[in-house]
Design a protein around this motif. Structure first.
Motif, PDB file in Angstrom:
ATOM      1  N   GLN A   1       1.081   4.081  -3.060  1.00  0.00           N
ATOM      2  CA  GLN A   1       0.798   5.502  -2.819  1.00  0.00           C
ATOM      3  C   GLN A   1       1.952   6.392  -3.249  1.00  0.00           C
ATOM      4  O   GLN A   1       1.759   7.539  -3.615  1.00  0.00           O
ATOM      5  CB  GLN A   1       0.484   5.741  -1.336  1.00  0.00           C
ATOM      6  CG  GLN A   1      -0.824   5.135  -0.913  1.00  0.00           C
ATOM      7  CD  GLN A   1      -1.006   5.141   0.600  1.00  0.00           C
ATOM      8  OE1 GLN A   1      -0.154   5.585   1.349  1.00  0.00           O
ATOM      9  NE2 GLN A   1      -2.145   4.629   1.044  1.00  0.00           N
ATOM     10  N   THR A   2       3.178   5.866  -3.196  1.00  0.00           N
ATOM     11  CA  THR A   2       4.334   6.678  -3.575  1.00  0.00           C
ATOM     12  C   THR A   2       4.783   6.407  -5.005  1.00  0.00           C
ATOM     13  O   THR A   2       5.741   7.004  -5.472  1.00  0.00           O
ATOM     14  CB  THR A   2       5.516   6.431  -2.616  1.00  0.00           C
ATOM     15  OG1 THR A   2       5.847   5.040  -2.632  1.00  0.00           O
ATOM     16  CG2 THR A   2       5.187   6.869  -1.203  1.00  0.00           C
ATOM     17  N   HIS A  24      12.128   3.613   2.461  1.00  0.00           N
ATOM     18  CA  HIS A  24      10.737   4.025   2.672  1.00  0.00           C
ATOM     19  C   HIS A  24      10.289   3.520   4.034  1.00  0.00           C
ATOM     20  O   HIS A  24      10.377   2.329   4.323  1.00  0.00           O
ATOM     21  CB  HIS A  24       9.826   3.428   1.588  1.00  0.00           C
ATOM     22  CG  HIS A  24      10.183   3.890   0.224  1.00  0.00           C
ATOM     23  ND1 HIS A  24       9.587   4.968  -0.376  1.00  0.00           N
ATOM     24  CD2 HIS A  24      11.102   3.432  -0.662  1.00  0.00           C
ATOM     25  CE1 HIS A  24      10.106   5.151  -1.563  1.00  0.00           C
ATOM     26  NE2 HIS A  24      11.035   4.228  -1.765  1.00  0.00           N
ATOM     27  N   ASP A  73       0.827  -1.206   0.000  1.00  0.00           N
ATOM     28  CA  ASP A  73       0.000   0.000   0.000  1.00  0.00           C
ATOM     29  C   ASP A  73       0.864   1.259   0.000  1.00  0.00           C
ATOM     30  O   ASP A  73       0.585   2.215  -0.724  1.00  0.00           O
ATOM     31  CB  ASP A  73      -0.940   0.011   1.205  1.00  0.00           C
ATOM     32  CG  ASP A  73      -2.039  -1.041   1.104  1.00  0.00           C
ATOM     33  OD1 ASP A  73      -2.224  -1.621   0.007  1.00  0.00           O
ATOM     34  OD2 ASP A  73      -2.695  -1.285   2.129  1.00  0.00           O
ATOM     35  N   HIS A  74       1.928   1.257   0.799  1.00  0.00           N
ATOM     36  CA  HIS A  74       2.826   2.422   0.863  1.00  0.00           C
ATOM     37  C   HIS A  74       3.465   2.672  -0.508  1.00  0.00           C
ATOM     38  O   HIS A  74       3.500   3.810  -0.985  1.00  0.00           O
ATOM     39  CB  HIS A  74       3.903   2.202   1.917  1.00  0.00           C
ATOM     40  CG  HIS A  74       4.924   3.296   1.962  1.00  0.00           C
ATOM     41  ND1 HIS A  74       4.701   4.486   2.621  1.00  0.00           N
ATOM     42  CD2 HIS A  74       6.153   3.390   1.395  1.00  0.00           C
ATOM     43  CE1 HIS A  74       5.755   5.263   2.469  1.00  0.00           C
ATOM     44  NE2 HIS A  74       6.656   4.616   1.741  1.00  0.00           N
ATOM     45  N   ALA A  84       7.242   2.850   6.267  1.00  0.00           N
ATOM     46  CA  ALA A  84       5.792   2.662   6.198  1.00  0.00           C
ATOM     47  C   ALA A  84       5.266   2.453   7.615  1.00  0.00           C
ATOM     48  O   ALA A  84       5.890   1.756   8.417  1.00  0.00           O
ATOM     49  CB  ALA A  84       5.444   1.465   5.321  1.00  0.00           C
TER      50      ALA A  84
END
Length: 163
Positions: free
Chosen positions: A35-36, A101, A31-32, A103
């Motif tokens: 979104q990015t 990243h 999901d992260h 998350a």
């Protein structure tokens, strides 16, 4: 529905036994990344694994650098850990922090494989903490019991016991 970017996640850790929270790592990271909009291969880890980058003689600096420079990683936060602090205390992680990243798991809990092994060793139920198929496998293969060779021993018939 907006088209999704393909994501490949490579995870490391003991997953011994695999818990629902281990499985959540993949969902949160996916999901992260969606979104990015980052369509790359990444190492997926929990903050506890990120902390092990600081453990002397566990990881070679050149391996850490190769991971974060060439591929990057997605680190899912965990209660009691400070991934931003781990990054800031490591020159390698600092240098490549643009490729790390962080998350956040919106549903925080402290389930870990260590906790599961301890609970099984004390004869406590782990139902709803592990997928039913994992509970069945542990029971079928007599894992984490007094007679087994795995640490965290002593479960007998309490794998799915409810009160």
């Amino acid at each position: 529905m907006k088209s999704r970017i393909p994501v490949v996640l490579l995870a490391c850790g003991s997953f011994n036994p695999i818990t629902n929270m281990h499985l959540r790592l993949f969902e949160v990271a996916r999901d992260h990344l969606h979104q990015t909009a980052v369509p790359e291969l990444k190492l997926l880890c929990g903050a506890d694994v990120l902390k092990t980058f600081q453990t002397p003689d566990l990881w070679k600096d050149e391996h850490i650098q190769e991971i974060v420079e060439k591929f990057g990683l997605v680190c899912v936060g965990r209660v009691g850990h400070d991934p931003k602090g781990y990054i800031s205390s490591s020159p390698i992680l600092q240098r490549y922090q643009h490729n790390i990243h962080l998350a956040r798991e919106p549903v925080q809990n402290e389930i870990s494989a260590t906790y599961i092994r301890r609970a099984l060793g004390q004869g406590q139920s782990v139902k709803y903490l592990l997928p039913d198929a994992v509970i069945a496998y542990i029971k079928d293969h007599n894992l984490y019991t007094r007679g087994s060779s795995c640490k965290g021993n002593n479960t007998q018939n309490n794998l799915g016991k409810t009160s």
